[in-house]
Scaffold this active site. Structure first.
Site, PDB file in Angstrom:
ATOM      1  N   THR A 104     -74.844   1.391 -10.441  1.00 25.22           N
ATOM      2  CA  THR A 104     -75.737   1.994 -11.437  1.00 25.22           C
ATOM      3  C   THR A 104     -74.926   2.494 -12.628  1.00 25.22           C
ATOM      4  OG1 THR A 104     -75.710   4.271 -10.549  1.00 25.22           O
ATOM      5  CG2 THR A 104     -77.275   2.712  -9.568  1.00 25.22           C
ATOM      6  N   SER A 163     -73.787   0.763 -15.207  1.00 20.48           N
ATOM      7  CA  SER A 163     -72.593  -0.093 -15.193  1.00 20.48           C
ATOM      8  C   SER A 163     -72.445  -0.964 -16.434  1.00 20.48           C
ATOM      9  CB  SER A 163     -72.612  -0.973 -13.941  1.00 20.48           C
ATOM     10  OG  SER A 163     -73.866  -1.589 -13.744  1.00 20.48           O
ATOM     11  N   THR A 164     -73.034  -0.556 -17.549  1.00 22.31           N
ATOM     12  CA  THR A 164     -72.867  -1.337 -18.767  1.00 22.31           C
ATOM     13  C   THR A 164     -71.629  -0.921 -19.550  1.00 22.31           C
ATOM     14  OG1 THR A 164     -74.336   0.170 -19.986  1.00 22.31           O
ATOM     15  CG2 THR A 164     -75.339  -1.790 -18.998  1.00 22.31           C
ATOM     16  N   GLY A 224     -67.806   1.954 -19.369  1.00 27.27           N
ATOM     17  CA  GLY A 224     -67.039   3.006 -18.714  1.00 27.27           C
ATOM     18  C   GLY A 224     -66.647   2.716 -17.281  1.00 27.27           C
ATOM     19  N   GLY A 241     -68.453   2.709 -14.593  1.00 26.62           N
ATOM     20  CA  GLY A 241     -69.380   1.817 -13.901  1.00 26.62           C
ATOM     21  C   GLY A 241     -69.074   0.352 -14.149  1.00 26.62           C
ATOM     22  N   TYR A 285     -73.482  20.300 -15.754  1.00 25.32           N
ATOM     23  CA  TYR A 285     -72.857  19.059 -15.294  1.00 25.32           C
ATOM     24  C   TYR A 285     -72.106  19.300 -13.989  1.00 25.32           C
ATOM     25  CZ  TYR A 285     -69.427  15.254 -15.086  1.00 25.32           C
ATOM     26  OH  TYR A 285     -68.644  14.199 -14.667  1.00 25.32           O
TER      27      TYR A 285
END
Length: 264
Positions: free
Chosen positions: A13, A15-16, A18, A20, A154
């Protein structure tokens, strides 16, 4: 060590870009059939093209869905009903004064950083257990152990991921499914790079100087004295997804450059 995931399927998830995307590349390089996910089809297509450029024989596909929502999770599950490996990497971060974080922002961070992984694990881990093999990972953070004052919301969501990961490992005891959390330290992902780039521009400094100042000032306990690369984090995730990692479950694996001052 030869990691061969040629018989396995994986979903990563967020994963486009960085961490991921680096994990997706690593899994694909090890032979896994990998599903890329992101909020827009354009970003998903770009990520798939980047992986295939580096790995022409990669078995990679994609689903565009907002996995920070129940509707998005349902869309992914409908498109990909089962998987052997689930990497819950989706997450957001934003430095913000604690007193300026309202209820809506707390809820948004929990929906994206925590509940996205809960929803997908609830579905996919059951199928893994039924088949007798599986790998679930939650990409947490050293901020879940050492809550940063500059983004408490965060850090708290990353602590929650540790609890979910350990609890699910207990639920799946003896099934052949392992569940682990990975705790990256400060990592030079796409989002972090953009963040530091903006600071550098505002302050009239080089980005490298801003990055080093962050480590020296905000993460002085780092033993490597630099930001991690996304590949350094991904390497640990690929190992944990492998057959060789069968003895590791219910664990919090630190890939933080030694930032966390702890011997366990």
């Amino acid at each position: 060590m030869n990691i061969d995931l040629g018989k396995r399927s994986a979903i990563v998830t967020g994963s486009t870009a960085g961490i991921g995307l680096a994990i997706a590349k690593g899994l694909a390089a090890a032979g896994a059939s990998v599903v890329i996910t992101g909020r827009t089809q354009a970003r998903v297509d770009e990520a798939i093209a980047e992986i295939r450029k580096q790995l022409p024989d990669a078995r990679v596909s994609g689903v565009a869905a907002d996995l920070g929502t129940a509707e998005g999770a349902a869309k992914l599950i409908a498109a990909v009903p089962q998987t052997d490996i689930l990497i819950n990497n989706l997450g957001i971060f934003e430095p913000k004064d604690f007193f300026a974080i309202d209820d809506a922002e707390w809820s948004r961070f929990f929906e994206i950083n925590v509940n996205s992984g809960v929803r997908l694990s609830r579905h996919y881990a059951k199928g893994m257990a039924d088949r007798g093999w599986g790998r679930v990972q939650f990409i947490s953070s050293e901020s879940g152990v050492q809550i940063p004052a500059e983004m408490v919301h965060y850090g708290v969501t990353k602590t929650a991921q540790l609890g979910v990961s350990r609890g699910l490992a207990e639920v799946l005891a003896g099934t052949g499914v392992t569940v682990n959390a990975v705790l990256p330290g400060p990592t030079l992902s796409e989002g972090v790079s953009e963040f530091f780039g903006k600071i550098a521009k505002d302050q009239g400094k080089t980005q490298e100087a801003v990055e080093q100042d962050f480590i020296d000032t905000h993460r002085p306990t780092s033993l490597i004295k630099r930001l991690l690369s996304v590949d350094e984090v991904a390497n640990a995730c690929v190992y944990l997804a492998s057959e060789q990692a069968s003895g590791t479950t219910g664990a919090a694996i630190r890939v933080d450059g030694g930032v966390t001052r702890s011997i366990v």
